[in-house]
Design an enzyme around this catalytic site. Structure first.
Site, short mmCIF file in Angstrom:
data_model
loop_
_atom_site.label_atom_id
_atom_site.label_comp_id
_atom_site.label_asym_id
_atom_site.label_seq_id
_atom_site.Cartn_x
_atom_site.Cartn_y
_atom_site.Cartn_z
N GLU A 143 99.34 77.17 -0.23
CA GLU A 143 100.24 77.50 -1.32
C GLU A 143 99.14 78.13 -2.39
OE1 GLU A 143 102.31 74.29 -3.39
OE2 GLU A 143 103.64 75.78 -3.74
N GLY A 277 94.77 68.81 -5.85
CA GLY A 277 94.81 67.39 -5.85
C GLY A 277 95.24 67.07 -4.31
N ALA A 278 96.62 67.60 -3.99
CA ALA A 278 97.16 67.34 -2.64
C ALA A 278 98.10 68.27 -2.50
CB ALA A 278 97.72 66.00 -2.73
N MET A 279 98.47 68.45 -1.33
CA MET A 279 99.49 69.75 -0.82
C MET A 279 100.63 69.02 0.05
SD MET A 279 100.32 72.63 -1.07
CE MET A 279 101.74 73.35 -0.35
N GLU A 280 101.52 69.29 -0.13
CA GLU A 280 102.72 68.84 0.60
C GLU A 280 103.18 69.52 2.06
OE1 GLU A 280 103.10 70.40 -2.39
OE2 GLU A 280 104.99 71.77 -2.21
N ASN A 281 102.43 70.15 2.49
CA ASN A 281 102.75 70.67 3.95
C ASN A 281 103.56 69.82 4.83
OD1 ASN A 281 100.32 72.49 3.31
ND2 ASN A 281 99.20 70.79 3.88
N HIS A 313 104.64 62.04 -5.19
CA HIS A 313 105.00 63.44 -5.34
C HIS A 313 104.80 64.28 -4.24
CE1 HIS A 313 104.07 67.08 -8.08
NE2 HIS A 313 103.55 67.43 -6.87
N GLU A 314 104.06 64.07 -3.43
CA GLU A 314 103.74 64.99 -2.02
C GLU A 314 105.11 64.61 -1.16
OE1 GLU A 314 102.00 67.33 -2.61
OE2 GLU A 314 100.76 66.59 -4.15
N GLU A 336 107.87 71.71 -8.69
CA GLU A 336 106.87 70.86 -9.16
C GLU A 336 107.40 69.98 -10.18
OE1 GLU A 336 104.56 70.42 -7.55
OE2 GLU A 336 104.09 72.32 -6.40
ZN LIG Z 1 103.68 69.24 -6.36
#
Ligand SMILES: [Zn+2]
Length: 875
Positions: A143, A277-281, A313-314, A336
């Protein structure tokens, strides 16, 4: 995606580098990708074989896909029994590859076969190389627009398809991807094995994930969904809290959305190098280690809360973002903003003692502050180029959008809002949607004009301030007149006003009333409402769910302060602090009015209320206190905070609440930082040295405070100990505690050391910008940091990577408060081709100008207030 901010006020913005359109021609779309990757971790390269089932809308001899830094060995199209070989032309500007065939392909289904190679890069984007304990890993971060660095693709969010992924990895290594492993076979070469993953559900290319290396996982599950937390082998003992928080969040969202988790299994992976920070794959969330892997028994209260929040969040995104995806990047705020809105919710039932609902009110205040700049943007804005798309991921898309959603939820009611969300998710599952789709779902379910409310807050920049005038009528009722206008920190703009008008849901609460708050929709510039009974004041944001400021007369604020603990909830006290500070910022109220409010709340027992008081006391110390007044101000701060500090003490009781631990931390820190209390510094240093040298156990939340305090007046000996400890750290939290504290030392020689260290090979690219950025938050280091960054500009850019480096440093420089620094920044930007219209630059210059103006308006008033206060012998 979860951003990583240097501070809440800094947006993560990129410079505008190219304005070229990013979209594909739209004459074809993918249905299914079959992808086989052979990554070579030692040589930092990969080979890929791809089969894409494409549908052509019309017959065409060319086909254009997204592609960056890939090399092509063979491209073929299979049409019926015929195979056609294409020539390839790439366009690095447009980030595309165009395949040209010797004859037109017919409309309808075509199967493409593509052989390509690429580099496992060091830019933390695409398919990239990460380095752990003496070995390499391959990880993806796609992303927004970097799937095209890993494989030729229709890399647009609306081009959803299914993906069948195969990875060939070394014996002893494993791989994680969106699907579960369905087969694991030796070969094709000796010493290798081939992992095949289950075909995914229909999803966007930016959500594809792959990670290769010797990862180890701990397993759990909830509601029939297998869950694993994975890491490099040395960190699996730090996964237990994340596993619990993941199970809690998945279970919570299954219940909330009323749509069962859609992706079969969920893996959550911490990797040594990660840009965001992190990614929601989908089904394979990737984190930077610090936000996932903590020592459950020993790490700080703050670390636990952050891990739970980012995970929620993710996980919220798995539905909102992954199952239903924004049609295009201009609507990414909906993803988001929603995930940010949703993230505190699992904790409300799982860890109510954390008071997440008060953190939300704090967050609303922080977003209102960002949104008070003339250089802010509307939540939804045009995003065509890579740079414009990158700019969407800022404090407005996350924080403001979340605050607006909270207001709307409160306006329609929790259950109705939830039903609207379920309706939206059910209708657009495995497909895409726009903001209009979302708010019409909520409007339909609620029967309220949610579309009008949301459109005003989404498409207009800034936020309203609502002036509140209450008077008692002869009939014994209270007449409240509310008038709205856009709020600016800039006094001239504030006076001039703007054309914006909002539909604002407001809730009014009268002093001394036992009635529930009265909620109305303010649609005009000015409206009058009547409340029963004669009230001396009316609080205009009852429940603190509104995204607006309220402006009261100083007399009304004075009366509210007197009644605050009895008549205002903790959330409302936080809102009042923010509203009053805003009035001071624009010169409407005297700094003394705010200090009196602070005095009124000094023994507030709520962590989140006192936290805001403490933060403002530090701001006043940084920006408003002159050298001549410093001693008087410090004495006042000490008088204010000492009772609370004495009560909290330096020895946490064994069964103490986390809220109290956190409170002790910031009260002591502020007593040192803004109160200059020598005793606090001494005790902090003693505690740190006992811990570092003698191995004495310390409460981690208190230790964090002590490490930061001790750094302020710390010497080279202490600095060396911090550096040494960071090198030997047993867990990410310990590592970052000591590494980041290096930026708090004020000794000039140590400031130089930290600056050099932050761009050295020892510091990871992912941490370098943050370290440098935090030097700008240290008042003693700011000027030196600016000088360092500008004289070593090329080194800094090279270290921080891509186009982010420069923008981030210019953003960090917004902490200056003098004209000379501002002019210097402007000159430097002009000489280094930073466009004058760059939002980062405009925002930085505006912040400095506003600070200069605030100082001009309030510094003398502060001096007068402190003198009169000392003379009166208060508090
Ligand atoms: Zn997000």
């Amino acid at each position: 995606m979860k951003r990583l901010t240097i501070a809440a006020i800094l947006s993560f913005l990129m410079l505008t580098v190219s304005a070229s359109a990013q979209r594909l021609p739209g004459n074809a779309y993918p249905e299914h990708y079959q992808l086989a990757f052979h990554p070579d971790l030692k040589a930092a390269k990969f080979r890929g074989q791809e089969a894409i089932h494409v549908v052509l809308k019309q017959s065409s001899a060319t086909l254009t896909l997204n592609s960056v830094d890939l090399e092509y060995q063979e491209v073929m199209a299979q049409v019926g029994k015929k195979t056609l070989t294409a020539t390839v032309t790439t366009d690095p500007q447009k980030e595309t590859a165009t395949f040209t065939f010797p004859e037109p392909l017919p409309a309808g289904k075509v199967l493409m076969h593509i052989h390509f190679t690429g580099t496992l890069n060091d830019q933390l984007a695409g398919f990239y190389l990460s380095k752990g304990e003496g070995r390499n890993y391959a990880v993806t971060q796609f992303e927004a627009t970097d799937a095209r660095r890993a494989f030729p693709s229709f890399d647009e969010p609306a081009m959803k398809a299914t993906f069948a992924i195969t990875l060939v990895v070394d014996q002893g290594d494993t791989a994680i991807s969106n699907g579960r492993i369905v087969s694991d076979k030796p070969g094709p070469e000796p010493g290798q094995h081939t992992l095949t993953f289950s075909t995914t559900r229909k999803m966007s290319s930016y959500l594809v994930a792959m990670a290769v290396g010797d990862f180890k996982c701990v397993s759990g599950g909830v509601d029939g969904i297998p869950i694993r937390i994975c890491s490099t082998p040395d960190k699996t003992h730090l996964a237990s809290f994340a596993l619990r928080a993941t199970e809690e969040a998945v279970h919570f969202f299954n219940g909330y959305y009323r749509v069962q988790y859609p992706f079969g299994k969920l893996d959550v992976l911490g990797v040594p190098d990660f840009g965001a920070g992190a990614m929601e794959n989908t089904g394979a969330i990737i984190f930077r280690e610090r936000l996932l892997l903590i020592d459950d028994a020993n790490d700080s209260a703050g670390a636990h809360r952050t891990v739970a929040d980012v995970l929620a969040h993710e996980i919220a995104h798995q539905w909102f973002g992954d199952l239903v995806t924004a049609q295009w990047w201009d609507n990414i705020w909906l993803n988001e903003g929603f995930a940010t809105w949703a993230s505190p919710n699992p904790a409300k039932s799982w860890k109510p003692e954390w008071n997440p609902q008060l953190d939300e009110v704090q967050d609303t205040g922080a977003s209102l502050s960002v949104d008070s700049a003339a250089s802010t943007r509307a939540i939804r804005s045009k995003a065509e180029s890579r740079a414009e798309i990158g700019e969407q991921f800022d404090g407005i898309a996350y924080g403001k959008a979340a605050a607006v959603l909270r207001m709307v939820e409160s306006y329609v009611g929790k259950e109705i809002f939830r039903r609207g969300v379920t309706k939206y998710l059910t209708k657009h599952s495995y497909a895409n949607a726009t903001a209009e789709d979302f708010w019409s779902a909520i409007a339909q379910v609620s029967g309220k004009p949610v579309d009008k409310v949301m459109k005003g807050f989404v498409d207009q920049p800034g936020a309203p301030v609502i002036s509140v005038a209450a008077k008692c009528t002869q009939k014994g009722e209270t007449e409240v007149t509310l008038s709205q206008r856009r709020f600016f920190h800039d006094r001239k703009r504030m006076e001039a006003g703007g054309p914006e008008l909002w539909n604002v849901p407001v809730c009014l609460k009268a002093a001394g009333s036992s009635q529930p708050a009265r909620c109305e929709l303010l649609t005009q510039e000015e409206q009058t409402f009547t409340l029963p009974g004669c009230a001396p004041w009316v609080f205009a944001n009852a429940g603190s769910q509104g995204y607006y400021r309220s402006a009261y007369s100083p007399e009304a604020v004075g009366q509210m302060v007197a009644a605050a603990e009895k008549e205002l909830t903790p959330a409302e006290r936080i809102t009042l602090l923010g509203d009053e500070w805003a009035q001071v910022r624009v010169g409407q109220h005297d700094i003394g009015d705010f200090l009196r409010l602070a005095e009124g709340l000094k023994s507030d027992q709520e962590r989140a209320v006192l936290e805001i008081v403490a933060a403002r006391l530090r701001d006043i110390s940084d920006d408003l206190t002159s050298d001549a007044d410093r001693e008087a101000y410090q004495a006042w701060v000490r008088d204010l905070l000492r009772p609370a500090a004495t009560e909290l003490g330096w020895s946490p009781a064994p069964n103490e609440s986390e809220e109290r631990r956190i409170m002790r931390g910031f009260v002591l820190y502020t007593l040192g930082y803004a109160g200059g209390d020598p005793q606090v510094f001494e005790q902090a240093r003693t505690l740190v040295e006992r811990h570092l040298k003698a191995g004495a156990e310390a409460d981690s939340t208190l230790l964090e405070t002590a490490v930061r305090l001790a750094a302020i007046h710390g010497d080279a000996a202490l600095y060396d100990q911090y550096l040494e400890r960071s090198r030997k750290a047993r867990a990410p939290e310990e590592f970052y505690l000591y590494q980041q504290a290096l930026s708090r030392f004020r000794d000039p020689a140590l400031i130089q050391r930290t600056l050099k260290y932050s761009i050295s090979a020892e510091v990871r690219t992912q941490d370098s910008g943050r370290m440098l950025g935090s030097m700008f938050q240290n008042p003693a280091a700011r000027a030196t940091a600016w000088q360092f960054v500008t004289t070593r500009w090329n080194d800094v850019q090279a270290k921080i990577g891509l186009s982010l480096g420069g923008a981030r440093m210019i953003g960090a420089a917004g902490g200056f408060c003098d004209a000379a620094a501002r002019d210097d920044i402007q000159k430097f930007a002009a000489e280094h081709n930073v466009p004058a219209q760059s939002r980062t630059l405009r925002s930085t210059l505006e912040r400095i100008n506003n600070c200069i103006d605030l100082r001009a308006a309030q510094q003398e008033r502060l001096a007068v207030w402190l003198r009169s206060h000392a003379a009166a012998g208060a508090p």
